[in-house]
Each structure stands twice: as structure tokens, then as C-alpha cells.
Enzyme design. Structure first.
Site, PDB file in Angstrom:
ATOM      1  N   THR A  31      14.420  38.700   7.623  1.00  0.00           N
ATOM      2  CA  THR A  31      15.350  38.017   8.533  1.00  0.00           C
ATOM      3  C   THR A  31      14.680  36.932   9.370  1.00  0.00           C
ATOM      4  O   THR A  31      15.275  35.893   9.634  1.00  0.00           O
ATOM      5  CB  THR A  31      16.000  39.063   9.469  1.00  0.00           C
ATOM      6  OG1 THR A  31      16.658  40.019   8.664  1.00  0.00           O
ATOM      7  CG2 THR A  31      16.998  38.445  10.410  1.00  0.00           C
ATOM      8  N   ASP A  74      14.229  39.803   0.560  1.00  0.00           N
ATOM      9  CA  ASP A  74      14.761  40.727   1.561  1.00  0.00           C
ATOM     10  C   ASP A  74      13.937  41.980   1.310  1.00  0.00           C
ATOM     11  O   ASP A  74      13.782  42.406   0.155  1.00  0.00           O
ATOM     12  CB  ASP A  74      16.247  40.976   1.280  1.00  0.00           C
ATOM     13  CG  ASP A  74      16.870  41.944   2.276  1.00  0.00           C
ATOM     14  OD1 ASP A  74      16.300  43.041   2.475  1.00  0.00           O
ATOM     15  OD2 ASP A  74      17.913  41.627   2.848  1.00  0.00           O
ATOM     16  N   SER A  75      13.388  42.582   2.349  1.00  0.00           N
ATOM     17  CA  SER A  75      12.401  43.635   2.091  1.00  0.00           C
ATOM     18  C   SER A  75      12.984  44.878   1.435  1.00  0.00           C
ATOM     19  O   SER A  75      12.245  45.750   0.993  1.00  0.00           O
ATOM     20  CB  SER A  75      11.621  43.984   3.360  1.00  0.00           C
ATOM     21  OG  SER A  75      12.377  44.794   4.203  1.00  0.00           O
ATOM     22  N   THR A 106      12.191  43.875   8.078  1.00  0.00           N
ATOM     23  CA  THR A 106      11.916  45.134   8.792  1.00  0.00           C
ATOM     24  C   THR A 106      12.229  46.369   7.949  1.00  0.00           C
ATOM     25  O   THR A 106      11.624  47.424   8.168  1.00  0.00           O
ATOM     26  CB  THR A 106      12.758  45.216  10.081  1.00  0.00           C
ATOM     27  OG1 THR A 106      14.134  45.047   9.752  1.00  0.00           O
ATOM     28  CG2 THR A 106      12.329  44.170  11.086  1.00  0.00           C
ATOM     29  N   GLN A 294      10.685  66.709   8.141  1.00  0.00           N
ATOM     30  CA  GLN A 294      11.805  65.809   8.419  1.00  0.00           C
ATOM     31  C   GLN A 294      11.825  65.391   9.884  1.00  0.00           C
ATOM     32  O   GLN A 294      12.519  64.436  10.248  1.00  0.00           O
ATOM     33  CB  GLN A 294      13.129  66.504   8.061  1.00  0.00           C
ATOM     34  CG  GLN A 294      13.288  66.716   6.578  1.00  0.00           C
ATOM     35  CD  GLN A 294      14.538  67.498   6.214  1.00  0.00           C
ATOM     36  OE1 GLN A 294      15.503  67.580   6.958  1.00  0.00           O
ATOM     37  NE2 GLN A 294      14.520  68.098   5.031  1.00  0.00           N
ATOM     38  N   CYS A 295      11.086  66.107  10.735  1.00  0.00           N
ATOM     39  CA  CYS A 295      10.996  65.712  12.151  1.00  0.00           C
ATOM     40  C   CYS A 295      10.109  64.481  12.247  1.00  0.00           C
ATOM     41  O   CYS A 295       9.049  64.427  11.632  1.00  0.00           O
ATOM     42  CB  CYS A 295      10.341  66.805  12.993  1.00  0.00           C
ATOM     43  SG  CYS A 295      11.238  68.340  13.039  1.00  0.00           S
TER      44      CYS A 295
HETATM   45  N1  ASP Z   1      17.172  43.253   5.276  1.00  0.00           N
HETATM   46  C1  ASP Z   1      16.176  42.552   6.051  1.00  0.00           C
HETATM   47  C2  ASP Z   1      14.827  42.787   5.385  1.00  0.00           C
HETATM   48  O1  ASP Z   1      14.306  43.846   5.486  1.00  0.00           O
HETATM   49  C3  ASP Z   1      16.169  43.058   7.439  1.00  0.00           C
HETATM   50  C4  ASP Z   1      15.120  42.451   8.316  1.00  0.00           C
HETATM   51  O2  ASP Z   1      14.371  41.581   7.979  1.00  0.00           O
HETATM   52  O3  ASP Z   1      15.043  42.890   9.454  1.00  0.00           O
HETATM   53  O4  ASP Z   1      14.316  41.905   4.756  1.00  0.00           O
END
Ligand code: ASP
Length: 357
Positions: A31, A74-75, A106, A294-295
Site C-alpha cells: 500500500t 500486493d504482499s 503489511t 494459538q495465544c
Molecule cells: N494488501 C496490502 C499488502 O499487503 C496491504 C498493505 O500493504 O498494507 O500488500
């Protein structure tokens, strides 16, 4: 790897003939560098041109180079082959730069940061992953702050040595060890957390480094680049009522070599005979099973309860306080670099690059 495919742009923000430091920015997508197209959909944009226009950069005395992935991602589309590219770019340019900033989406940033922490053995320079929740051109974007501070951290030195010579995630004012980080928020700016390890720095008016938590700089360390990852892994997340068919269909996936078993609390699982028999059978047939909780916080202690003692007895490996991201990438890394199942099982619970205690 075909280097020629990468777009390379040099940007000088240097205010003197010999800039304070040089940083290589690896732009993978995400993003931060996107813009809205005519239909209002976020799409990747020419990042180097955007970066050149950030006024705050002029206050740094840095030599910057941007290498852009030929296909920005896009990740959510990140694949181990991208980790190989990122690690290779760092390795190839290691002597030429004081630090590295990886601009990344992200969604899977914590996986990529974890993977690189294993692939870059003996790393002695900062590799700082960052990104943003809003594109750099949007009003109220967190992109500039994240990016500028990541650059500052990547170029920060004390007595001529880098302050943070490890793979990190910088986001929303926190600097986290990469293989201890997880994305916890898709809306708020404060998107990442590290429940089991303290922040390496907090950025406010000043950047306040937590020196005891940062991996020390090692004068003699030499960078070794590993590019073998085995993606034949799966995650088996337990839930009350999980049935035999679900468990068996995962454990019997052809060519599967490793499973991250996400258990309850401190590593506990139902004591149903079918579950223990299936796991035990898979282990005897060479599958490596790594138990993580899972915690988000705390750790696996196999044997604390009767419900985890049985896992210990059949040869499930304790993942202690590892994140899912670290567990998955560590399994891929060890399965890719080690041929002996015995050695893989021995090394899994041990710290390779600070991902566990
Ligand atoms: N979907 C985007 C990605 O991971 C979200 C981001 O960059 O925050 O590339």
C-alpha cells in the site's frame, strides 16, 4: 537471478560531499507506494519518483538507491521466491550500503521479515521492513512517518557501527525484531505487535533504542546467504470438535514434510486417540511437527498439562514462544537446508536468529 530486470534509481539527498550513510531501498510493493486508479482501486505506482518528492528527505545527508521489483506485489501474493530475491539483493549489495529498507505490504510483512532473518546468516547491518496502511499520497497517510523513520534507523550508527544490525519491522512508532512480529490490525496505524519480545526502539520526538534487546554488532561476523527453502509445510490449527477427516487430510498431503500445529494455551491438544495416533504415525513416517500456541503471548510448555504431555511423548517438537510466521518460515528454512530429519527436529526449538529464547 536476473539482475537486469530490476529497476534501479539513485537518489541523492546528500548535503555534503561524503554523505553520512548509504541506504538501499528494496521496493517490493504494498500500500505504501500505491495510488488509486480511475476506478478507485489501489494499484502500485512509480515509487522512486514519489520518494524524490518527499521534502523531509532533504534533511538527511544520505545516499539512497531504490531497487524496484519488476512485478510489484500486493504482499498477499508474496511467495518464497520473493524472499530469495529480497535476500539476494541484500547479499549482492551488502558491502556497498550501510543499511537496507524493504518497502513491503503489511499483510505478510512478518513472514518475509522472519524468512530473511533465517536466510541472512551472520547479518551485521540493519534490514528494516516497513510499509503503510494508507498510500503515501493520501491525506493522513502513515507512509511518510514509517518510511522516514525506517531510513533513519537503517542509517543510525554509534561509534561507526550500526545500532540495529538485524532484520526488523518498523511500523507505527515501534521497531520490532522481524521474526518476533505479527500483524494484528488491518485498520489502525499501529498494525504490528511483538508479544513475546520487547520493542527494539520506540520513535517519538527522539528514537529511543532499547539497547539490551538489540542483537549486538559482531565485528567478525560474515554474511552467509541461504536460498534453499522447502515450501512443503502446512498449518494445522486445532479447534474444539476437530475431526479425524480434517486431521488426516492434512497429515496425508503428498510430499508434506513439516506441520506447524497450532494448539491451545501452553501447547495443549485434545487427548482423542485418533489425533494422537495420526500425529504419531505421521512423525514415524518422517513428518516434523512443531507445536506453537494459538495465544499471541506466552509459550508452549509440553508436559505442563496431561493434554500436552502426550504430544511430547510422541515426538512433537516444542515451538516454545515462536510466532506462526517464524514457525512456518523456520520450518521451510530448515527443511530446505538440512537433509537429516533428526537434525531438523533438534534445531527447531533452538534460536537461529533470536526468534525464540
Ligand atoms: N494488501 C496490502 C499488502 O499487503 C496491504 C498493505 O500493504 O498494507 O500488500
Amino acid at each position: 537471478m536476473e539482475k537486469t530486470k530490476y529497476k534501479i534509481v539513485n537518489i541523492s539527498t546528500a548535503t555534503s560531499a561524503s554523505p553520512k550513510a548509504s541506504v538501499l531501498i528494496i521496493y517490493t510493493g504494498g500500500t505504501l507506494g500505491m495510488t488509486y486508479d480511475e476506478a478507485g482501486v489501489l494499484t502500485p505506482f512509480n515509487f522512486s519518483r514519489t520518494v524524490e518528492k518527499i521534502p523531509a528527505l532533504r534533511q538527511f545527508d544520505l545516499h539512497l538507491t531504490v531497487i524496484s521489483f519488476p512485478q510489484l506485489v500486493d504482499s498477499s501474493n508474496i511467495h518464497p521466491k520473493h524472499w530469495v530475491s529480497m535476500a539476494y539483493i541484500v547479499y549482492e549489495n551488502y558491502q556497498r550500503y550501510d543499511g537496507f529498507v524493504v518497502v513491503h505490504g503489511t499483510d505478510t510483512m512478518a513472514y518475509s521479515a522472519s524468512a530473511l532473518s533465517f536466510m541472512l546468516e551472520g547479518l551485521n547491518k540493519p534490514v528494516i521492513f516497513t510499509g503503510a496502511q494508507l498510500p503515501i499520497g493520501s491525506k493522513r497517510s502513515d507512509a511518510q512517518e514509517n518510511f522516514i523513520t525506517a531510513l533513519e534507523i537503517a542509517s543510525a550508527r554509534i561509534d561507526g557501527n550500526p545500532i540495529v544490525p538485524e532484520v526488523c519491522v518498523y511500523f507505527g512508532s515501534h521497531l520490532l525484531r522481524g521474526n518476533r512480529s505479527s500483524k494484528r490490525q488491518s485498520i489502525h496505524f499501529d498494525a504490528f505487535t511483538s508479544e513475546n519480545y520487547p520493542s527494539l526502539a520506540e520513535a517519538g520526538v527522539l528514537i529511543d533504542y532499547n539497547f539490551p534487546a538489540i542483537r549486538p554488532y559482531n565485528l567478525d561476523s560474515e554474511l552467509i546467504y541461504h536460498d534453499q527453502l522447502d515450501p512443503n509445510v502446512a498449518i494445522l490449527k486445532l479447534f474444539p470438535g476437530i475431526n479425524r477427516k480434517v486431521v488426516e487430510s492434512i497429515l496425508q498431503i503428498p510430499d508434506l514434510k513439516g506441520v506447524v500445529l497450532e494448539t491451545f494455551g501452553s501447547g495443549n491438544a485434545p487427548t482423542d486417540a485418533f489425533l494422537l495416533d495420526s500425529l504419531s504415525d505421521a512423525i514415524e513416517h518422517g513428518l516434523t511437527i512443531l507445536n506453537i500456541s494459538q495465544c499471541a503471548g506466552g509459550r508452549v510448555i509440553q508436559g505442563r498439562y496431561q493434554t500436552s504431555k502426550s504430544l511430547e511423548n510422541i515426538g512433537v517438537v516444542s515451538g516454545k514462544d515462536m510466532t506462526t510466521e517464524a514457525a512456518v518460515t523456520k520450518l521451510m528454512f530448515l527443511l530446505g537446508t538440512e537433509s537429516s530429519v533428526e537434525r531438523i527436529r533438534q534445531q527447531l526449538p533452538l534460536s537461529i536468529s533470536g526468534e525464540t529464547y
